[in-house]
Design a protein around this motif. Structure first.
Motif, PDB file in Angstrom:
ATOM      1  N   LYS A 200      -5.306 -24.629 -29.528  1.00 14.88           N
ATOM      2  CA  LYS A 200      -3.960 -24.364 -28.985  1.00 14.88           C
ATOM      3  C   LYS A 200      -3.039 -23.804 -30.067  1.00 14.88           C
ATOM      4  O   LYS A 200      -2.252 -22.892 -29.809  1.00 14.88           O
ATOM      5  N   ILE A 201      -3.107 -24.349 -31.266  1.00 10.70           N
ATOM      6  CA  ILE A 201      -2.266 -23.858 -32.369  1.00 10.70           C
ATOM      7  C   ILE A 201      -2.619 -22.404 -32.684  1.00 10.70           C
ATOM      8  O   ILE A 201      -1.728 -21.574 -32.880  1.00 10.70           O
TER       9      ILE A 201
ATOM     10  N   GLU B 284      -3.915 -20.220 -30.670  1.00 14.69           N
ATOM     11  CA  GLU B 284      -3.390 -19.397 -29.573  1.00 14.69           C
ATOM     12  C   GLU B 284      -1.890 -19.192 -29.745  1.00 14.69           C
ATOM     13  O   GLU B 284      -1.381 -18.086 -29.571  1.00 14.69           O
ATOM     14  N   TYR B 285      -1.177 -20.247 -30.070  1.00 14.15           N
ATOM     15  CA  TYR B 285       0.276 -20.167 -30.249  1.00 14.15           C
ATOM     16  C   TYR B 285       0.615 -19.219 -31.396  1.00 14.15           C
ATOM     17  O   TYR B 285       1.499 -18.366 -31.271  1.00 14.15           O
ATOM     18  N   GLU B 286      -0.088 -19.350 -32.520  1.00 13.06           N
ATOM     19  CA  GLU B 286       0.172 -18.474 -33.666  1.00 13.06           C
ATOM     20  C   GLU B 286      -0.122 -17.023 -33.314  1.00 13.06           C
ATOM     21  O   GLU B 286       0.609 -16.117 -33.723  1.00 13.06           O
ATOM     22  N   LYS B 287      -1.166 -16.798 -32.534  1.00 16.76           N
ATOM     23  CA  LYS B 287      -1.500 -15.445 -32.111  1.00 16.76           C
ATOM     24  C   LYS B 287      -0.376 -14.879 -31.246  1.00 16.76           C
ATOM     25  O   LYS B 287       0.043 -13.739 -31.425  1.00 16.76           O
ATOM     26  N   ASP B 288       0.134 -15.704 -30.322  1.00 14.25           N
ATOM     27  CA  ASP B 288       1.242 -15.277 -29.477  1.00 14.25           C
ATOM     28  C   ASP B 288       2.484 -14.986 -30.311  1.00 14.25           C
ATOM     29  O   ASP B 288       3.201 -14.021 -30.068  1.00 14.25           O
ATOM     30  N   VAL B 289       2.752 -15.819 -31.312  1.00 14.96           N
ATOM     31  CA  VAL B 289       3.913 -15.621 -32.176  1.00 14.96           C
ATOM     32  C   VAL B 289       3.768 -14.322 -32.954  1.00 14.96           C
ATOM     33  O   VAL B 289       4.721 -13.551 -33.092  1.00 14.96           O
ATOM     34  N   GLU B 290       2.559 -14.055 -33.466  1.00 13.94           N
ATOM     35  CA  GLU B 290       2.331 -12.815 -34.204  1.00 13.94           C
ATOM     36  C   GLU B 290       2.567 -11.604 -33.311  1.00 13.94           C
ATOM     37  O   GLU B 290       3.191 -10.629 -33.729  1.00 13.94           O
TER      38      GLU B 290
END
Length: 96
Positions: free
Chosen positions: A58-59, A61-67
């Motif tokens: 999940k982290i 995925e979240y970091e990918k979305d933030v990038e």
């Protein structure tokens, strides 16, 4: 006299034998209890490992979305209004 000594020796060894037998039984029971405890702890460890993997996924995925969002925001400026809505305005070039 030898018979009396043999009987006393036999009684003493029988007593030792019974004590050792009782002690071995208690150790077997204690060992079984410890094995159960180890099995419970191993199961808990597996659950925690699975949870850790899930959270890591999940982290990531979240970091990918933030990038992706940051890359998107570099090309456009974000202007907020009074509400939770976000308006996206394209940057104006210096030539305009």
């Amino acid at each position: 006299m030898n018979n009396i000594q043999n009987e006393n020796g036999n009684k003493r060894y029988r007593k030792k034998y019974k004590y050792m037998k009782m002690r071995i039984k208690s150790l077997i029971i204690e060992n079984a209890a410890l094995c159960d405890e180890v099995a419970k702890i191993q199961e808990s460890i597996l659950i925690v490992k699975d949870e850790r993997k899930f959270l890591l996924h999940k982290i990531l995925e979240y970091e990918k979305d933030v990038e992706i969002f940051q890359t998107y925001c570099r090309n456009e400026s974000v202007v907020t209004t009074n509400g939770p809505k976000v308006k996206i305005k394209k940057r104006q070039s210096l030539d305009d």
